[in-house]
Design an enzyme around this catalytic site. Structure first.
Site, PDB file in Angstrom:
ATOM      1  N   CYS A 107      26.924  52.117  61.519  1.00 47.16           N
ATOM      2  CA  CYS A 107      25.647  51.466  60.601  1.00 47.16           C
ATOM      3  C   CYS A 107      24.276  50.646  61.651  1.00 47.16           C
ATOM      4  O   CYS A 107      23.869  50.583  60.837  1.00 47.16           O
ATOM      5  CB  CYS A 107      25.968  50.442  59.492  1.00 47.16           C
ATOM      6  N   HIS A 153      21.602  45.587  56.960  1.00 41.07           N
ATOM      7  CA  HIS A 153      21.921  46.609  56.410  1.00 41.07           C
ATOM      8  C   HIS A 153      21.786  47.101  54.738  1.00 41.07           C
ATOM      9  O   HIS A 153      22.259  46.336  54.266  1.00 41.07           O
ATOM     10  CB  HIS A 153      23.062  47.137  56.942  1.00 41.07           C
ATOM     11  N   ASN A 184      23.877  53.169  49.725  1.00 38.34           N
ATOM     12  CA  ASN A 184      24.482  53.074  51.462  1.00 38.34           C
ATOM     13  C   ASN A 184      23.941  53.779  52.031  1.00 38.34           C
ATOM     14  O   ASN A 184      24.568  55.268  52.476  1.00 38.34           O
ATOM     15  CB  ASN A 184      25.688  52.620  51.733  1.00 38.34           C
TER      16      ASN A 184
HETATM   17  O1  UT7 Z   1      28.371  50.334  55.861  1.00 34.63           O
HETATM   18  C1  UT7 Z   1      29.494  49.321  55.041  1.00 34.63           C
HETATM   19  C2  UT7 Z   1      29.635  50.162  54.468  1.00 34.63           C
HETATM   20  N1  UT7 Z   1      30.829  49.519  53.166  1.00 34.63           N
HETATM   21  C3  UT7 Z   1      30.507  48.792  52.369  1.00 34.63           C
HETATM   22  O2  UT7 Z   1      29.377  48.614  52.320  1.00 34.63           O
HETATM   23  C4  UT7 Z   1      31.808  48.590  51.841  1.00 34.63           C
HETATM   24  C5  UT7 Z   1      32.153  46.621  50.857  1.00 34.63           C
HETATM   25  N2  UT7 Z   1      32.825  46.210  50.514  1.00 34.63           N
HETATM   26  C6  UT7 Z   1      32.580  47.177  49.044  1.00 34.63           C
HETATM   27  O3  UT7 Z   1      31.631  46.128  48.697  1.00 34.63           O
HETATM   28  C7  UT7 Z   1      33.880  46.611  47.987  1.00 34.63           C
HETATM   29  O4  UT7 Z   1      34.929  46.462  48.319  1.00 34.63           O
HETATM   30  C8  UT7 Z   1      33.931  48.119  47.446  1.00 34.63           C
HETATM   31  C9  UT7 Z   1      32.300  48.201  45.865  1.00 34.63           C
HETATM   32  C10 UT7 Z   1      34.079  49.427  47.894  1.00 34.63           C
HETATM   33  C11 UT7 Z   1      35.311  47.886  46.187  1.00 34.63           C
HETATM   34  O5  UT7 Z   1      35.902  46.569  45.557  1.00 34.63           O
HETATM   35  P1  UT7 Z   1      36.204  45.674  45.151  1.00 34.63           P
HETATM   36  O6  UT7 Z   1      36.171  44.394  44.336  1.00 34.63           O
HETATM   37  O7  UT7 Z   1      36.937  45.437  46.655  1.00 34.63           O
HETATM   38  O8  UT7 Z   1      37.559  46.536  44.780  1.00 34.63           O
HETATM   39  P2  UT7 Z   1      38.524  47.242  45.295  1.00 34.63           P
HETATM   40  O9  UT7 Z   1      38.990  48.162  46.094  1.00 34.63           O
HETATM   41  O10 UT7 Z   1      39.636  45.439  45.094  1.00 34.63           O
HETATM   42  O11 UT7 Z   1      39.368  48.194  43.782  1.00 34.63           O
HETATM   43  C12 UT7 Z   1      39.731  47.109  42.491  1.00 34.63           C
HETATM   44  C13 UT7 Z   1      39.581  48.567  41.292  1.00 34.63           C
HETATM   45  C14 UT7 Z   1      40.941  49.150  41.824  1.00 34.63           C
HETATM   46  O12 UT7 Z   1      41.724  49.254  40.574  1.00 34.63           O
HETATM   47  P3  UT7 Z   1      42.838  49.202  39.954  1.00 34.63           P
HETATM   48  O13 UT7 Z   1      43.815  48.922  41.376  1.00 34.63           O
HETATM   49  O14 UT7 Z   1      42.943  47.511  40.371  1.00 34.63           O
HETATM   50  O15 UT7 Z   1      43.713  49.650  38.661  1.00 34.63           O
HETATM   51  C15 UT7 Z   1      40.276  50.641  42.356  1.00 34.63           C
HETATM   52  O16 UT7 Z   1      40.897  51.665  41.964  1.00 34.63           O
HETATM   53  O17 UT7 Z   1      38.422  49.289  41.029  1.00 34.63           O
HETATM   54  C16 UT7 Z   1      39.153  50.793  41.258  1.00 34.63           C
HETATM   55  N3  UT7 Z   1      37.887  51.977  41.897  1.00 34.63           N
HETATM   56  C17 UT7 Z   1      37.530  51.992  41.175  1.00 34.63           C
HETATM   57  N4  UT7 Z   1      37.040  52.267  39.722  1.00 34.63           N
HETATM   58  C18 UT7 Z   1      35.964  52.507  39.318  1.00 34.63           C
HETATM   59  C19 UT7 Z   1      37.364  51.842  43.295  1.00 34.63           C
HETATM   60  N5  UT7 Z   1      37.165  52.663  42.979  1.00 34.63           N
HETATM   61  C20 UT7 Z   1      36.465  52.611  42.150  1.00 34.63           C
HETATM   62  C21 UT7 Z   1      35.117  53.535  41.113  1.00 34.63           C
HETATM   63  N6  UT7 Z   1      35.198  53.899  40.533  1.00 34.63           N
HETATM   64  N7  UT7 Z   1      33.895  54.292  42.204  1.00 34.63           N
END
Ligand code: UT7
Length: 364
Positions: free
Chosen positions: A108, A256, A286
């Protein structure tokens, strides 16, 4: 920097559309990322065509002939081939002279790595006019059955035209460039293993076609979130220090466009009002290395870049890589090629292509 160009596919894909074939929700996506929709390349659109559209938008706006471009630098984390480079193919497509053409791989951060290289090549006398183009079709690098990554990314391209013959534009005041390869595992690509089960609902074309290089994005979201918020803050502090100012004296920060929660968290830590951050992730998702030129072109069209003020570009991403560039803004030509522009009326779609001197007069 004498010109900025951007181009996006016309196809808009909303969170609600993704909900129809993936276990996710518009509410989850918007609350965790700020993303409402993204652009997705139509099946016939190639990475080269998207890159060429952004390049031509910058060249046309700046009134620079492709024949004057003596170096082409491209960035893509979603390439459709390992070689020849996108830059070599773009050089031929645009009809630029046979100077150096090569790709940089900094995920990125690629567009800003390219800008820094362009400045170095100009300062060393190797080049005079450098075209830097970042183009991404991430929709072909995603596993559309992986909800943790599929909802985050979008397609688009952006270009910076650096140098030129006695032309004026935004000036580079300070640079902060780095990488930490120890974090490479947090954001990478893995072999694509398509599900053997038939999907319960029909998939749209972009989700069902083969992945470009048989690889897909893999990410530890929490680790990337931690890194992104920390490095964004550090870069702005270091660039402000290099310029002898406080971070809140920077007029506009163009980061970014990873997701709006990352940007809001960093703004809070810096004590800079979030309104000073350019953010279009809501509409474009993104777009990896294309996101900064896309956001900067839009910010200028919206009248947010003022002559003499400091504008700070901040990139971070897989590698892990980062790059910050502090600019002293001067009138800079901007071209936006957006055939799906229904909301903002910023792009050239549906109108005559704007001559470069008119670019400041377009209102939002
Ligand atoms: O260029 C750089 C690119 N990367 C980024 O920008 C990513 C940076 N990271 C983030 O912004 C966040 O970590 C995310 C938005 C990717 C995820 O948010 P989070 O609050 O860290 O969620 P998590 O991965 O801890 O997951 C929480 C819950 C999980 O369910 P359980 O285990 O608590 O039941 C996931 O399975 O959210 C679930 N989950 C979703 N639910 C609905 C993960 N993705 C999704 C989804 N829809 N798309």
């Amino acid at each position: 920097m004498v010109g900025i160009g951007s181009a996006v596919p016309g196809q808009r894909v909303s969170n609600s559309e993704i909900e129809t074939f993936l276990d996710t929700s518009d509410e989850w996506i918007q609350s965790r990322t700020g993303i409402r929709e993204r652009r997705v390349a139509e099946p016939e659109l190639t990475l080269l065509e998207l890159a060429a559209r952004a390049a031509r938008a910058a060249l046309t706006a700046a009134g620079v002939d492709p024949a004057a471009v003596d170096t082409v630098i491209c960035s893509s984390s979603s390439p459709d081939a390992t070689f020849p480079s996108l830059a070599c193919r773009l050089q031929a497509e645009l009809g630029c002279p046979h100077g150096p053409a090569f790709d940089v791989q900094a995920a990125c951060s690629g567009a800003l790595y390219g800008m820094v290289l362009a400045q170095s090549m100009i300062q060393s006398g190797l080049s005079r006019t450098v075209l830097v183009v970042a183009a991404e079709i991430f929709s072909r690098l995603l596993d559309w059955s992986d909800r943790s990554t599929a909802v985050l990314f979008g397609d688009g391209a952006g270009a910076f035209l650096v140098g030129g013959h006695d032309q004026k534009g935004a000036e580079i005041v300070a640079i902060d460039l780095g990488a930490d390869g120890g974090g490479a595992w947090a954001l990478d690509t893995v072999r694509y293993r398509p599900s053997e089960e038939a999907p319960s609902t029909p998939l749209p074309e972009y989700a069902s076609s083969a992945r470009a290089l048989d690889r897909v994005v893999h990410m530890d979201g929490r680790e990337v979130f931690r890194f992104s918020t920390k490095i964004l803050e550090q870069i702005v502090v270091r660039l402000a220090g290099a310029a002898g100012i406080e971070p809140n004296e920077i007029a506009l920060i163009v980061p970014h466009q990873a997701n709006s929660r990352i940007l809001a968290t960093a703004a809070g830590r810096l004590g800079v009002p979030f309104e000073r951050f350019a953010c279009n992730v809501e509409r474009l998702g993104n777009t990896s290395s294309a996101s900064i030129p896309l956001a900067l072109a839009e910010a200028d069209r919206l009248g947010r870049c003022h002559d003499g003020e400091l504008v700070c570009l901040v990139a971070f991403g897989g590698g892990l890589t980062w790059c910050g560039v502090l600019l002293r803004w001067q009138p800079t030509a901007v071209g936006i090629d957006d055939p799906g522009d229904l909301d903002t009326n910023l792009g050239i779609a549906g109108r005559e292509q704007l001559p470069s001197q008119d670019h400041k007069e377009v209102s939002a």
